[in-house]
Design a protein around this motif. Structure first.
Motif, PDB file in Angstrom:
ATOM      1  N   VAL A 193       0.762  -1.021   0.020  1.00 39.49           N
ATOM      2  CA  VAL A 193      -0.119  -0.015   0.023  1.00 39.49           C
ATOM      3  C   VAL A 193       0.772   1.218   0.039  1.00 39.49           C
ATOM      4  CG1 VAL A 193      -1.884   1.374   0.971  1.00 39.49           C
ATOM      5  CG2 VAL A 193      -1.609  -1.346   1.335  1.00 39.49           C
ATOM      6  N   ASP A 194       0.961   1.965  -1.202  1.00 35.91           N
ATOM      7  CA  ASP A 194       1.794   3.228  -1.394  1.00 35.91           C
ATOM      8  C   ASP A 194       1.132   4.316  -0.730  1.00 35.91           C
ATOM      9  OD1 ASP A 194       3.647   4.529  -2.016  1.00 35.91           O
ATOM     10  OD2 ASP A 194       3.725   4.308  -4.203  1.00 35.91           O
ATOM     11  N   GLU A 195       1.894   5.246  -0.342  1.00 38.56           N
ATOM     12  CA  GLU A 195       1.463   6.669   0.236  1.00 38.56           C
ATOM     13  C   GLU A 195       0.335   6.334   1.373  1.00 38.56           C
ATOM     14  OE1 GLU A 195       2.866   9.496  -0.717  1.00 38.56           O
ATOM     15  OE2 GLU A 195       3.427   9.323  -2.677  1.00 38.56           O
ATOM     16  N   VAL A 196       0.487   5.261   2.170  1.00 38.84           N
ATOM     17  CA  VAL A 196      -0.777   4.898   3.127  1.00 38.84           C
ATOM     18  C   VAL A 196      -1.041   5.961   4.007  1.00 38.84           C
ATOM     19  CG1 VAL A 196       1.152   4.163   4.863  1.00 38.84           C
ATOM     20  CG2 VAL A 196      -1.057   3.131   4.876  1.00 38.84           C
ATOM     21  N   HIS A 197      -0.199   6.994   4.417  1.00 35.77           N
ATOM     22  CA  HIS A 197      -0.870   8.057   5.099  1.00 35.77           C
ATOM     23  C   HIS A 197      -1.892   8.817   4.467  1.00 35.77           C
ATOM     24  CE1 HIS A 197       2.100   9.836   2.199  1.00 35.77           C
ATOM     25  NE2 HIS A 197       1.273  10.880   2.168  1.00 35.77           N
ATOM     26  N   ASN A 198      -1.931   8.792   3.145  1.00 34.78           N
ATOM     27  CA  ASN A 198      -2.858   9.763   2.403  1.00 34.78           C
ATOM     28  C   ASN A 198      -4.197   8.889   2.481  1.00 34.78           C
ATOM     29  OD1 ASN A 198      -4.475   9.667  -0.515  1.00 34.78           O
ATOM     30  ND2 ASN A 198      -3.189  11.563   0.024  1.00 34.78           N
ATOM     31  N   LEU A 199      -4.419   7.657   2.778  1.00 35.06           N
ATOM     32  CA  LEU A 199      -5.503   6.612   2.668  1.00 35.06           C
ATOM     33  C   LEU A 199      -5.853   6.517   4.058  1.00 35.06           C
ATOM     34  CD1 LEU A 199      -4.533   3.950   0.465  1.00 35.06           C
ATOM     35  CD2 LEU A 199      -6.144   5.431   0.134  1.00 35.06           C
ATOM     36  N   ALA A 200      -4.866   6.748   5.009  1.00 30.16           N
ATOM     37  CA  ALA A 200      -5.292   6.538   6.305  1.00 30.16           C
ATOM     38  C   ALA A 200      -6.237   7.557   7.062  1.00 30.16           C
ATOM     39  CB  ALA A 200      -3.786   6.342   7.361  1.00 30.16           C
TER      40      ALA A 200
ATOM     41  N   GLY B 215      -8.981   4.543   3.823  1.00 29.23           N
ATOM     42  CA  GLY B 215      -8.172   3.728   4.381  1.00 29.23           C
ATOM     43  C   GLY B 215      -9.103   2.728   5.353  1.00 29.23           C
ATOM     44  N   THR B 216      -9.855   3.225   5.747  1.00 33.67           N
ATOM     45  CA  THR B 216     -10.816   2.279   6.709  1.00 33.67           C
ATOM     46  C   THR B 216     -11.567   1.284   5.874  1.00 33.67           C
ATOM     47  OG1 THR B 216     -11.444   4.379   7.781  1.00 33.67           O
ATOM     48  CG2 THR B 216     -12.744   2.405   8.246  1.00 33.67           C
TER      49      THR B 216
ATOM     50  N   ILE C 202      -7.401   8.479  11.898  1.00 31.71           N
ATOM     51  CA  ILE C 202      -8.071   7.288  11.185  1.00 31.71           C
ATOM     52  C   ILE C 202      -9.580   7.668  11.658  1.00 31.71           C
ATOM     53  CG2 ILE C 202      -8.062   4.870  11.175  1.00 31.71           C
ATOM     54  CD1 ILE C 202      -5.011   5.128  11.591  1.00 31.71           C
ATOM     55  N   PRO C 203     -10.459   7.278  10.847  1.00 39.49           N
ATOM     56  CA  PRO C 203     -11.987   7.241  11.101  1.00 39.49           C
ATOM     57  C   PRO C 203     -12.232   6.054  11.682  1.00 39.49           C
ATOM     58  CG  PRO C 203     -11.698   7.926   8.982  1.00 39.49           C
ATOM     59  CD  PRO C 203     -10.559   7.531   9.347  1.00 39.49           C
ATOM     60  N   LYS C 204     -12.770   5.959  13.001  1.00 44.74           N
ATOM     61  CA  LYS C 204     -13.227   4.801  13.750  1.00 44.74           C
ATOM     62  C   LYS C 204     -14.761   4.544  13.647  1.00 44.74           C
ATOM     63  CE  LYS C 204      -8.964   4.418  15.748  1.00 44.74           C
ATOM     64  NZ  LYS C 204      -8.770   5.521  16.923  1.00 44.74           N
ATOM     65  N   LYS C 205     -15.037   3.334  13.544  1.00 46.20           N
ATOM     66  CA  LYS C 205     -16.527   2.852  13.411  1.00 46.20           C
ATOM     67  C   LYS C 205     -17.282   3.849  12.546  1.00 46.20           C
ATOM     68  CE  LYS C 205     -16.899   1.369  18.433  1.00 46.20           C
ATOM     69  NZ  LYS C 205     -17.620   1.456  19.492  1.00 46.20           N
ATOM     70  N   ALA C 206     -16.914   3.730  11.224  1.00 45.68           N
ATOM     71  CA  ALA C 206     -17.616   4.553  10.315  1.00 45.68           C
ATOM     72  C   ALA C 206     -18.654   3.648   9.866  1.00 45.68           C
ATOM     73  CB  ALA C 206     -16.620   4.923   9.204  1.00 45.68           C
TER      74      ALA C 206
ATOM     75  N   SER D  37     -11.454  -7.699  13.197  1.00 44.92           N
ATOM     76  CA  SER D  37     -10.159  -7.802  12.913  1.00 44.92           C
ATOM     77  C   SER D  37      -9.318  -6.618  12.088  1.00 44.92           C
ATOM     78  CB  SER D  37      -9.863  -9.204  11.999  1.00 44.92           C
ATOM     79  OG  SER D  37     -10.753  -9.200  10.754  1.00 44.92           O
ATOM     80  N   ALA D  38     -10.232  -5.730  11.580  1.00 45.12           N
ATOM     81  CA  ALA D  38      -9.647  -4.584  10.920  1.00 45.12           C
ATOM     82  C   ALA D  38      -9.630  -3.584  11.986  1.00 45.12           C
ATOM     83  CB  ALA D  38     -10.725  -4.090   9.871  1.00 45.12           C
ATOM     84  N   TYR D  39      -8.682  -2.714  12.251  1.00 43.52           N
ATOM     85  CA  TYR D  39      -8.371  -1.960  13.347  1.00 43.52           C
ATOM     86  C   TYR D  39      -9.375  -0.675  13.556  1.00 43.52           C
ATOM     87  CZ  TYR D  39      -6.232   2.151  15.837  1.00 43.52           C
ATOM     88  OH  TYR D  39      -6.177   3.133  16.575  1.00 43.52           O
ATOM     89  N   PRO D  40      -9.823  -0.088  12.214  1.00 41.83           N
ATOM     90  CA  PRO D  40     -11.184   0.636  12.554  1.00 41.83           C
ATOM     91  C   PRO D  40     -12.198   0.500  13.191  1.00 41.83           C
ATOM     92  CG  PRO D  40     -10.055   0.945  10.291  1.00 41.83           C
ATOM     93  CD  PRO D  40      -9.297  -0.270  10.940  1.00 41.83           C
TER      94      PRO D  40
END
Lengths: 75, 947
Positions: free
Chosen positions: B156-163, B168-169, B397-401, B430-433
């Protein structure tokens, strides 16, 4: 490779292929004979040569799955 | 590569043939690690340090070994980038090596042709370069799903951009689905240059698995960063009229033109698209001796590609761009990056400046061209300092979207048809968000989805619903789906560009002036059916304040509080040491002088300067400013809560404006500083949090977010036009449902900083935060003026300053207007005067009467009419009586408001009656007056056809 192995390979790939009926016929034919793994692959590879492009991929998927099951068995 | 490299001899040979013999620091660390084949990793290294190769070389090495053992058939490596353009670049970089190794690679994204897609289904490339959305599209695909079963690694390139976004979620859960499909673990590799919270980003990428974070190359990175604040010279002042551009802007423009000329190739970054256009248009007017292009998201793909190719091939010397060029798109070797006005975030500066010297061992050179604005200079300095120390903001990172989860659950059901609730919860968590989603929360969402026919519930089993497939494929993207409408030039009937429907609905009405393609346009009509905005070139009004289209970039708390600390430190420092100290922040010369001077004057007025532990409450003529350096989000939150509490308590409407450093409160009735302090003292953070949610529900921002979420969760048809949506009714109907909760979460998480704002209430009550009161008699403090005079600053700093300057230009036009002034009292003084030459109080030089009539130069005979009226013997005609009354009204206005009255009367289409409506005793601030005049002129333009 037993006849049940080729049937298992077919069951695994059935949802991914486009020419279900044709591949099923091929599998039925192969199942009725007692063939070694290499012989099955050889027959399938031969069938690829004259097949139309989407059927060709279906057969490659079947070959791939047979190899996968064979590897798993030998492990 | 060195002889010690564990890569295959074919790879080493290939690299040697390209002149690559030595690995970069990140490659040196990452290649052996990835070759082990067991580690998930997050590779962090500066832009241009060979991260792509660091990840792909070992993976291709493994693939090559595999190809020697068996025939490859399927996808083996997925390379995911956030942009289609990046897909293309990565492909170009890697395809030759793949061919050399007998491996296949291809790109697949939204623009891939049907033919290419079919080809990929039949002959799957071993390395598939794609976007997160396309991964979502192929995950349930019949044939491709089979090909995905062979994947052993995902990069996953430029992961900060998606995070930091829902993309990213969505991807994190997508990777879990992929792993579930494959049936065994896949190697996950993330790449990034700028990330403040690598541990959390690693969890986003790896879920519950361990991820190794590998840092390299930051020490060797050489960056040359500084702030420049150009001031106008005589030459610039001469260009003002020619370019129709204010003097300071001309000075900045000339500086940019000179810098480009002195460098090989330059990237000029602006904070919004419209300003990129304005800058481009003004630069073109200067006819520089080189070519340059403009590059932003609203331009066609071909225009962007041409711009990239022009710079890369040396045809052009510069590109004026927005964030469209921030990510690692290959544009060759830029040797300078210019940032126009503060970048507002450290990560933005790091990304942008990283585009220069974009190769190993070269120096990144960046200059921030600052406006004459204390906030702009100090903010730029702090951001430069933090960039040098690599103190980048955390990805939020958006959580529980819930909207993302709703979509992913339908995806899961396409994957498996039926799933047990328990297994679904296990997969989701199992997915962090979504790791904290509870069974009860999942149940609520499932029930909501069942009501929308997105799934069926049978006891503990969840199965596919009648709308699952359509819903999943229609909503693959989590990028806000803003409908766009065409802006059409009514004179030529051609399209001049596209506008966001939200923007049009909220801001555009007949008469509105906005800028697109570097020029102002006057809206004539908005077509109800097609939504098209019919415009005409805004001739004659191009110096009026245009509406800018651009979205706010929030200044983070860390930057804002550092700015306040910097202000205090400057004034405590020994004056002889300030220069060298500020040089650490890249601030020298004119910028330094302006900074120190403004701070000194502010302290003189306020007695002290605001800091993270000491806020200042400044009361001035028409409002109160709370100097609170909390950043954009926290000040937005605090402002909303305090204003709603004041409104409830006092029963008066309190208007609130904010910037990252202060909040401005204004009210129609008397508002006192102790009202504000009472509110802060009487409420706890928890109570304030409750008030915030009630207040947010009423905002336009919430309504707009609600519409987006509702579209993504199948409440509103995707193609429904904004005007047709009964938003308030829907909000009320869906309160308490996942749609409402998600819209609220979005607003609170992305636009607000609830925690920090609430802490202000608690800290003030427990004494750890001091708030000092001060009252400024006369003009407000220079710090307060930054928000009072630039109320619209909360849009985008660079552009707002432009608006300020546009107003200044308008002022110049008004001041150069000539009027005939006549003494109404005695009719013994009749003089033609330019407004500029008059004193603030305008009196008759003979009798000192303030009753001075203001008439047009052509009205030479007015004195005769006045004479008739003064003698009172002859009756005036109806026409004469009208003229007399109008002149009397102007005289009355001049007697009350002095020169300001003349300034207002100088506005185009503003007569005595309109002027009397505009002028009021509370209208004191210069820019406020100018804005009111601009509004009056706009009103005239709008209604002129009916006159």
């Amino acid at each position: 490779m037993t006849s049940s192995d080729i049937r298992a390979a077919f069951d695994n790939i059935a949802s991914h292929i486009s020419n279900l009926e044709t591949v099923k016929t091929i599998v039925d034919d192969l199942e009725s004979e007692v063939l070694s793994f290499d012989a099955i692959i050889e027959i399938l590879e031969k069938k690829i040569e004259d097949a139309e492009v989407t059927l060709r991929t279906d057969i490659r998927i079947l070959i791939n799955e047979c190899r996968h099951l064979e590897r798993r068995k030998s492990n | 590569m060195s002889a010690r490299t564990p890569l295959s001899k074919e790879i080493v040979q290939f690299l040697k043939s390209k002149g690559i013999v030595k690995p970069t620091p990140i490659q040196e660390k990452a290649i052996p690690l990835l070759l082990e084949g067991t580690h998930n990793s997050l590779l962090l290294a500066p832009t241009g340090s060979g991260k792509t190769e660091a990840a792909l070389l070992p993976l291709l090495n493994k693939l090559q070994q595999m190809s020697k053992q068996k025939e490859l058939f399927g996808f083996y490596i997925l390379y995911i980038t956030p942009l289609k353009a990046l897909n293309r670049d990565v492909f170009k970089r890697i395809v030759e090596l793949c061919e050399h190794l007998g491996l296949t690679a291809d790109v697949r994204h939204g623009d891939t042709t049907q033919y290419a897609r079919r080809k990929q289904a039949i002959y799957p490339p071993n390395l598939l370069i794609t976007t997160p959305e396309t991964l979502q599209a192929i995950l349930p695909g019949k044939r491709l799903r089979y090909h995905l079963r062979t994947v052993f690694a995902v990069v996953v390139d430029e992961v900060h951009n998606l995070a930091g976004s829902k993309r990213g979620t969505q991807l994190s859960l997508g990777l879990e689905r992929l792993e579930h499909l494959i049936g065994s673990g896949i190697m996950r590799v993330g790449l990034s240059a700028t990330v403040g919270n690598p541990k959390e980003v690693a969890r986003l990428l790896g879920g519950k698995r361990n991820i190794k974070t590998v840092w390299a190359g930051y020490d060797n990175r050489k960056v040359d960063l500084r702030v420049e604040m150009p001031s106008p010279n005589d030459q610039h002042k001469k260009l003002v009229k020619k370019l129709s551009y204010p003097p300071h802007s001309v000075a900045r423009l000339e500086t940019i033109v000179d810098l480009i000329e002195k460098h090989q190739s330059t990237l000029v970054f602006t904070n919004t698209r419209s300003f990129a256009e304005v800058l481009g248009a003004k630069m073109r007017a200067l006819s520089p001796p080189y070519t340059f292009d403009v590059h932003h998201g609203s331009l066609s793909k071909s225009a962007r590609l041409t711009a990239e190719d022009n710079l890369k091939s040396g045809v052009s010397k510069a590109i004026i761009a927005t964030s469209s060029l921030e990510l690692g798109i290959d544009i060759g070797q830029a040797d300078l990056v210019i940032q126009y006005s503060s970048p507002r975030e450290v990560s933005r500066l790091v990304q942008r400046v990283g585009r220069s010297g974009h190769s190993v061992g070269r120096i990144s050179k960046g200059i921030v061209i600052s406006t004459i604005n204390l906030d702009d200079i100090s903010e730029s300095g702090i951001i430069i300092r933090r960039a040098r120390l690599n103190k980048v903001e955390n990805a939020r990172i958006p959580k529980k979207a819930w909207d993302v989860l709703c979509h992913q659950i339908t995806g899961v059901l396409l994957d498996w048809d039926t799933i047990e609730k328990e297994s679904l919860l296990e997969l989701v968590t199992s997915a962090y968000p979504f790791s904290e989603v509870t069974a009860a929360e999942l149940d609520t969402l499932l029930q909501f989805m069942e009501g929308r026919y997105l799934l069926e519930l049978h006891g503990s089993q969840v199965s596919r619903g009648s709308k699952s497939r359509m819903f999943y494929y229609e909503r693959l993207s989590t990028i806000p789906d803003t409908r766009q409408v065409s802006a059409v030039d009514i004179t030529t009937r051609t399209s001049i560009g596209v506008l966001d429907e939200d923007y049009v609905a909220a801001n555009v009405a007949p008469g509105t002036v906005f800028v697109i393609r570097g020029r102002p346009w006057n809206v004539i009509n908005v077509d109800d059916e097609s939504g098209e905005v019919m415009c005409a070139p805004a001739t004659g009004t191009n110096t009026d304040a245009p509406r800018w289209i651009g979205e706010m970039i929030p200044v983070p708390y860390e930057v804002a509080s550092d700015v306040a600390i910097m202000w205090n430190t400057i004034l405590k420092k020994d004056t002889r040491r300030i220069d060298s100290w500020l040089a650490n922040y890249g601030i020298t010369g004119e910028a330094k002088n302006h900074l120190v001077d403004t701070l000194t004057r502010s302290r003189d007025v306020l007695g002290e300067l605001p800091s993270p532990d000491l806020y200042i409450l400044e009361t001035f003529g028409s409002g109160i400013v709370l100097h609170s350096p909390l950043g954009t989000r926290a000040n937005e939150t605090l402002g909303i809560v305090i204003a709603s509490l004041l409104t409830t308590r006092l029963g008066i409407e309190v208007a609130v404006e904010r910037d990252p450093y202060r909040i401005l409160f204004t009210a129609s009735d008397n508002l006192e500083s102790n009202h504000l302090l009472d509110v802060l003292r009487d409420y706890s953070g928890e109570q304030a949090s409750h008030i915030l949610k009630l207040a947010v529900k009423q905002t336009q921002n919430f309504a707009s977010r609600f519409v987006h979420v509702a579209r993504r969760m199948d409440i509103i048809r995707k193609d429904a036009k904004s005007k047709q949506i009964p938003v308030r009714y829907l909000i009320k109907s869906f309160e308490g449902t996942p749609v409402f909760e998600e819209a609220m979460r979005e607003v609170l998480d992305e636009k607000m900083d609830e925690k920090r704002a609430m802490k202000v209430f608690d800290r003030y009550s427990n004494g750890s935060l001091e708030i000092h009161e001060t009252k400024t008699i006369g003009p407000p403090s220079p710090l307060a003026r930054l928000i009072i005079e630039e109320k619209t600053r909360f849009e985008v700093m660079g552009e707002i300053t432009e608006e300020d300057e546009v107003l200044r230009m308008m002022e110049e036009r008004l001041l150069s207007k000539k009027f005939r002034l006549i003494c109404m009292a005695e009719n013994h003084w009749n003089s033609v005067r330019t407004i500029k030459t008059l004193d603030e109080v305008v009196t008759c030089p003979i009798c000192e009467s303030k009753m001075i009539a203001v008439v047009q130069l052509s009205d030479k005979d007015f004195t005769k009419l006045l004479d008739k009226r003064l003698r009172g013997k002859v009756l005036l005609t109806k026409e004469e009586e009208k003229k007399y009354k109008s002149a009397s009204l102007t005289a009355e206005l001049v007697s009350r408001y002095g020169k300001t009255a003349l300034l207002v009367l100088a506005g185009r289409g503003i007569g005595a009656t309109t002027a009397s409506r505009i002028l009021s005793p509370s209208l004191k601030e210069r820019l406020e007056i100018l804005r009111a005049i601009a509004k009056g002129e706009l009103q005239y333009e709008r209604t002129r056809p009916y006159w």
